[in-house]
Design an enzyme around this catalytic site. Structure first.
Site, PDB file in Angstrom:
ATOM      1  N   ASP A  24       0.520  -0.924  -0.245  1.00  8.38           N
ATOM      2  CA  ASP A  24       0.606  -0.296  -0.213  1.00  8.38           C
ATOM      3  C   ASP A  24       0.311   1.331   0.281  1.00  8.38           C
ATOM      4  O   ASP A  24       1.307   1.383   0.826  1.00  8.38           O
ATOM      5  CB  ASP A  24      -0.439  -0.374   1.313  1.00  8.38           C
ATOM      6  CG  ASP A  24      -1.720   1.147   2.061  1.00  8.38           C
ATOM      7  OD1 ASP A  24      -1.925   1.846   0.228  1.00  8.38           O
ATOM      8  OD2 ASP A  24      -1.833   1.597   2.473  1.00  8.38           O
ATOM      9  N   ASP A  28      -3.660   3.600   2.562  1.00  8.94           N
ATOM     10  CA  ASP A  28      -5.434   3.855   3.106  1.00  8.94           C
ATOM     11  C   ASP A  28      -5.655   2.716   3.626  1.00  8.94           C
ATOM     12  O   ASP A  28      -6.743   2.044   3.590  1.00  8.94           O
ATOM     13  CB  ASP A  28      -6.190   4.113   1.948  1.00  8.94           C
ATOM     14  CG  ASP A  28      -5.830   2.917   0.731  1.00  8.94           C
ATOM     15  OD1 ASP A  28      -5.356   2.750   0.609  1.00  8.94           O
ATOM     16  OD2 ASP A  28      -6.277   3.431  -0.213  1.00  8.94           O
ATOM     17  N   ASP A  32      -1.607  -1.182  -3.827  1.00  5.24           N
ATOM     18  CA  ASP A  32      -2.562  -0.510  -5.079  1.00  5.24           C
ATOM     19  C   ASP A  32      -1.021  -0.671  -5.420  1.00  5.24           C
ATOM     20  O   ASP A  32      -0.260  -1.332  -5.730  1.00  5.24           O
ATOM     21  CB  ASP A  32      -2.234   1.036  -4.265  1.00  5.24           C
ATOM     22  CG  ASP A  32      -1.603   2.125  -3.459  1.00  5.24           C
ATOM     23  OD1 ASP A  32      -1.015   1.975  -3.750  1.00  5.24           O
ATOM     24  OD2 ASP A  32      -2.575   2.387  -2.391  1.00  5.24           O
ATOM     25  N   ASP A 106      -5.888 -10.395 -14.679  1.00  5.81           N
ATOM     26  CA  ASP A 106      -7.173 -10.540 -14.405  1.00  5.81           C
ATOM     27  C   ASP A 106      -8.192 -11.009 -15.176  1.00  5.81           C
ATOM     28  O   ASP A 106      -8.550  -9.704 -15.221  1.00  5.81           O
ATOM     29  CB  ASP A 106      -7.182 -10.963 -12.907  1.00  5.81           C
ATOM     30  CG  ASP A 106      -7.983 -12.940 -12.683  1.00  5.81           C
ATOM     31  OD1 ASP A 106      -8.772 -13.632 -12.897  1.00  5.81           O
ATOM     32  OD2 ASP A 106      -7.020 -12.725 -11.393  1.00  5.81           O
ATOM     33  N   ASP A 208     -10.869 -15.839 -15.837  1.00  3.19           N
ATOM     34  CA  ASP A 208     -11.270 -16.595 -14.335  1.00  3.19           C
ATOM     35  C   ASP A 208     -12.652 -17.139 -14.603  1.00  3.19           C
ATOM     36  O   ASP A 208     -13.569 -17.179 -16.024  1.00  3.19           O
ATOM     37  CB  ASP A 208     -12.150 -15.038 -13.973  1.00  3.19           C
ATOM     38  CG  ASP A 208     -12.955 -15.886 -12.449  1.00  3.19           C
ATOM     39  OD1 ASP A 208     -11.931 -15.999 -11.785  1.00  3.19           O
ATOM     40  OD2 ASP A 208     -14.285 -15.159 -12.037  1.00  3.19           O
ATOM     41  N   GLU A 267      -8.576 -20.787 -15.952  1.00  3.86           N
ATOM     42  CA  GLU A 267      -8.847 -21.044 -14.883  1.00  3.86           C
ATOM     43  C   GLU A 267     -10.374 -21.755 -15.438  1.00  3.86           C
ATOM     44  O   GLU A 267     -11.525 -21.659 -15.742  1.00  3.86           O
ATOM     45  CB  GLU A 267      -9.736 -20.384 -13.764  1.00  3.86           C
ATOM     46  CG  GLU A 267      -9.874 -21.255 -12.336  1.00  3.86           C
ATOM     47  CD  GLU A 267     -10.697 -20.479 -11.797  1.00  3.86           C
ATOM     48  OE1 GLU A 267     -11.244 -20.488 -10.391  1.00  3.86           O
ATOM     49  OE2 GLU A 267     -11.586 -18.945 -11.905  1.00  3.86           O
ATOM     50  N   HIS A 329      -5.374 -17.425  -4.272  1.00  2.53           N
ATOM     51  CA  HIS A 329      -6.537 -16.388  -3.447  1.00  2.53           C
ATOM     52  C   HIS A 329      -7.232 -17.006  -2.807  1.00  2.53           C
ATOM     53  O   HIS A 329      -7.809 -16.190  -1.814  1.00  2.53           O
ATOM     54  CB  HIS A 329      -6.187 -15.234  -4.540  1.00  2.53           C
ATOM     55  CG  HIS A 329      -6.837 -15.574  -5.389  1.00  2.53           C
ATOM     56  ND1 HIS A 329      -6.318 -16.139  -6.398  1.00  2.53           N
ATOM     57  CD2 HIS A 329      -8.195 -15.435  -5.577  1.00  2.53           C
ATOM     58  CE1 HIS A 329      -7.994 -16.864  -7.380  1.00  2.53           C
ATOM     59  NE2 HIS A 329      -8.815 -15.450  -7.233  1.00  2.53           N
ATOM     60  N   ASP A 330      -7.498 -18.352  -3.465  1.00  4.71           N
ATOM     61  CA  ASP A 330      -8.398 -19.005  -3.346  1.00  4.71           C
ATOM     62  C   ASP A 330      -9.019 -20.098  -2.157  1.00  4.71           C
ATOM     63  O   ASP A 330      -8.948 -20.534  -1.539  1.00  4.71           O
ATOM     64  CB  ASP A 330      -9.541 -19.403  -4.547  1.00  4.71           C
ATOM     65  CG  ASP A 330     -10.144 -18.992  -5.381  1.00  4.71           C
ATOM     66  OD1 ASP A 330     -10.805 -17.518  -4.608  1.00  4.71           O
ATOM     67  OD2 ASP A 330     -10.096 -18.845  -6.819  1.00  4.71           O
TER      68      ASP A 330
HETATM   69  C1  GLC Z   1     -12.980 -17.579  -9.281  1.00  2.00           C
HETATM   70  C2  GLC Z   1     -11.867 -16.927  -8.213  1.00  2.00           C
HETATM   71  C3  GLC Z   1     -12.707 -17.154  -7.347  1.00  2.00           C
HETATM   72  C4  GLC Z   1     -13.674 -15.819  -7.567  1.00  2.00           C
HETATM   73  C5  GLC Z   1     -14.636 -16.891  -8.553  1.00  2.00           C
HETATM   74  C6  GLC Z   1     -15.886 -15.476  -9.037  1.00  2.00           C
HETATM   75  O1  GLC Z   1     -13.063 -18.827  -9.207  1.00  2.00           O
HETATM   76  O2  GLC Z   1     -10.307 -17.426  -8.536  1.00  2.00           O
HETATM   77  O3  GLC Z   1     -11.150 -16.488  -6.251  1.00  2.00           O
HETATM   78  O4  GLC Z   1     -14.334 -15.526  -6.258  1.00  2.00           O
HETATM   79  O5  GLC Z   1     -13.475 -16.803  -9.622  1.00  2.00           O
HETATM   80  O6  GLC Z   1     -15.583 -15.186  -9.450  1.00  2.00           O
END
Ligand code: GLC
Length: 543
Positions: A24, A28, A32, A106, A208, A267, A329-330
């Site tokens: 950051d 804030d 960023d 993304d 995605d 993905e 991130h999941d």
């Molecule tokens: C994908 C992303 C996830 C998101 C989902 C909806 O699985 O990796 O983080 O919540 O799509 O877009």
């Protein structure tokens, strides 16, 4: 050397940055773009003191109300003001390119935020010109959604909208309505969005939920089956991996191919890895890379990873290229997930050695290289809607999205303000500054492996062959390119293991230790008598 001919997305190492959580710059509490610019030296400054990654993948940076970490876009042609301006983005792109680093964006093409002006219009009346931009249907009876399709997260995938007394479809959360890709205007607009960013110079996209773009036109119900969570009680025949979604990937590829040196990785959300392979198309005509969860979901077992890799190696088409990651991130962070019940630090080193010596493009998730653990975020600080919804079940994703741990100061050097998620308690001990100066740290192990990968064509481009006859708990393989032969031995157990005389290559020869978690680089090793110490990763090269 064959590696010279490889495109960047095959030979490079990708680093995933969760933009809200990396750095950051303005206090804030939210990461960023400028924060990332300031930290680029850490990622790649052209010398061996930096990590040495070749590309960054940024989680969504488009304008968004951020109800799902930016995976809920409200304007595809704008940058989220919380992350900075379009000029900041251009500057980041430029700064990366000057370092010979690529930038992957993304792209959330399946759904928008419910606050996107298109959806606001679409839901306003049945005859609004944007009505058909989303998937609206009548219920099949009073109070009953159009069919039995389920949302990935929970419950019916259909949400009733009282204003127009119809249901809209959402594969994910109700505030993420699915776009109707069957509408040619939608398709054209979304391809236009991709073109907009390609024109700007981004090097590729992480797409995605790419296999979710289309659903069955007849809305046929999925057959039932047994599964662990409600979503798995259906075989998702009609709501995902439809042929039209692959067609859309092909169309995106035709667009991308008009620009030099760009790549798309998708993905593919599925429990059938064949779906992910299908997205590589019929010969360089669909995605460049596709990934699915299998590898990242394996337990800490040599055989489990060997099977996952073996399956992919056996099923990839000739033009296919693997792509591996242990974190994103999941997922709960691998340091904790794989480390549980053992020496987490030692295992993290073995896992890194595997990730960075397999055949395929490795993706590292921010903080993985310093062993950030799965964090426990208290309920009142949770940001992830899934975490809040299912609390106290530990299914939320905030634990892998806490601030990057740069140093041992307040807020781990992430922000001068109040961080959006609490910094993990490990930060005093596990941070970049501290590990930087420790030759035995995980961070320096990642750096060495990335450097080694860069130096050895066999590791980047060579063939892969699992070594048969290894004892239980050991995953070993050979990577070969031209004359170069590299053997990797990964001991997944906490025991010392002696390998039987391995018939690695027909000719014997002297092998030299390239790198080992336990030191001793450069020593000669007799392949007929390899001895692995507990939790050791050992990489040898034929002299
Ligand atoms: C994908 C992303 C996830 C998101 C989902 C909806 O699985 O990796 O983080 O919540 O799509 O877009």
């Amino acid at each position: 050397m064959p590696v010279l001919g490889l495109p960047w997305w095959k030979k490079g190492v990708i680093y995933q940055i969760a933009v809200p959580s990396f750095a950051d710059s303005d206090g804030d509490g939210m990461g960023d773009l400028r924060g990332i610019i300031d930290r680029l030296d850490y990622l790649n400054d052209g010398t061996s003191s930096s990590l040495g990654v070749d590309a960054v993948w940024l989680t969504p940076v488009n304008a968004s109300p951020m109800r799902d970490f930016g995976y809920d876009v409200s304007d595809y042609r704008e940058i989220n003001p919380r992350f900075g301006s379009m000029r900041d983005f251009e500057e980041l792109l430029d700064a990366c390119h000057r370092r010979d680093m690529k930038v992957i964006m993304d792209m959330v093409l399946n759904h928008t935020s419910s606050e996107h002006p298109w959806f606001v219009e679409s839901r306003s009346s049945r005859d609004n010109p944007r009505r058909d931009w989303y998937v609206w249907r009548d219920g099949r009876a009073q109070g009953k959604p159009p069919n039995r399709w389920l949302a990935v997260v929970e419950g019916s995938a259909w949400e009733y909208d009282a204003t127009t007394r119809q249901y809209y479809y959402h594969a994910f959360l109700p505030f993420q309505p699915d776009l109707n890709w069957r509408n040619p205007q939608v398709r054209e607009e979304m391809l236009g969005v991709a073109g907009f960013w390609l024109d700007k110079g981004v090097d590729g996209f992480r797409l995605d939920l790419i296999n979710f773009l289309y659903e069955d036109e007849l809305l046929r119900d999925n057959p039932r089956r047994f599964g662990l969570r409600p979503y798995d009680w259906q075989r998702h025949l009609y709501d995902r991996s439809r042929p039209e979604s692959l067609e859309a990937a092909r169309e995106l590829r035709r667009l991308t191919d008009r620009y030099p040196d760009r790549a798309m990785m998708g993905e593919v959300y599925t429990d059938d890895p064949r779906d992910a392979v299908a997205y590589l198309g019929g010969g360089d005509d669909a995605l460049h890379l596709s990934f699915y969860l299998d590898f990242a979901e394996r337990k800490w077992k040599a055989e489990a990873f060997r099977d996952s890799v073996g399956w992919l190696e056996a099923h990839l088409p000739p033009w296919g290229w693997p792509c591996y990651y242990l974190n994103n991130h999941d997922l709960p962070r691998s340091y904790t997930r794989l480390g549980r019940g053992g020496d987490a630090e030692a295992r993290a080193k073995v896992a890194a050695a595997m990730l960075l010596t397999l055949r395929g493009t490795p993706i590292i998730y921010y903080g993985e290289e310093i062993g950030m653990p799965a964090s426990r975020v208290p309920r009142k600080r949770m940001d992830d809607p899934i975490g809040r919804k299912f609390w106290p079940l530990p299914v939320g994703r905030d634990g892998s999205r806490t601030p990057m741990q740069w140093n041992g100061e307040k807020n781990a050097g992430f922000t001068s303000g109040e961080p959006r998620l609490p910094v993990d308690l490990s930060c005093g001990d596990r941070n970049v500054e501290r590990q930087d100066g420790d030759p035995g740290s995980l961070l320096n192990w990642y750096r060495s492996l990335i450097r080694l990968r860069g130096e050895k064509p066999a590791l980047r481009a060579g063939s892969y062959r699992a070594l048969a006859g290894t004892p239980k708990g050991v995953f070993a393989y050979l990577r070969e390119a031209g004359e170069e032969r590299i053997a990797v031995f990964l001991n997944f157990t906490a025991r010392e293991v002696t390998l039987p005389g391995l018939e690695v290559v027909p000719e014997r020869g002297v092998w030299r230790r390239l790198i080992s978690t336990l030191g001793g680089d450069g020593d000669g090793v007799d392949l007929q008598r390899v001895r692995l110490r507990p939790d050791e990763a050992l990489v040898l090269e034929r002299a």
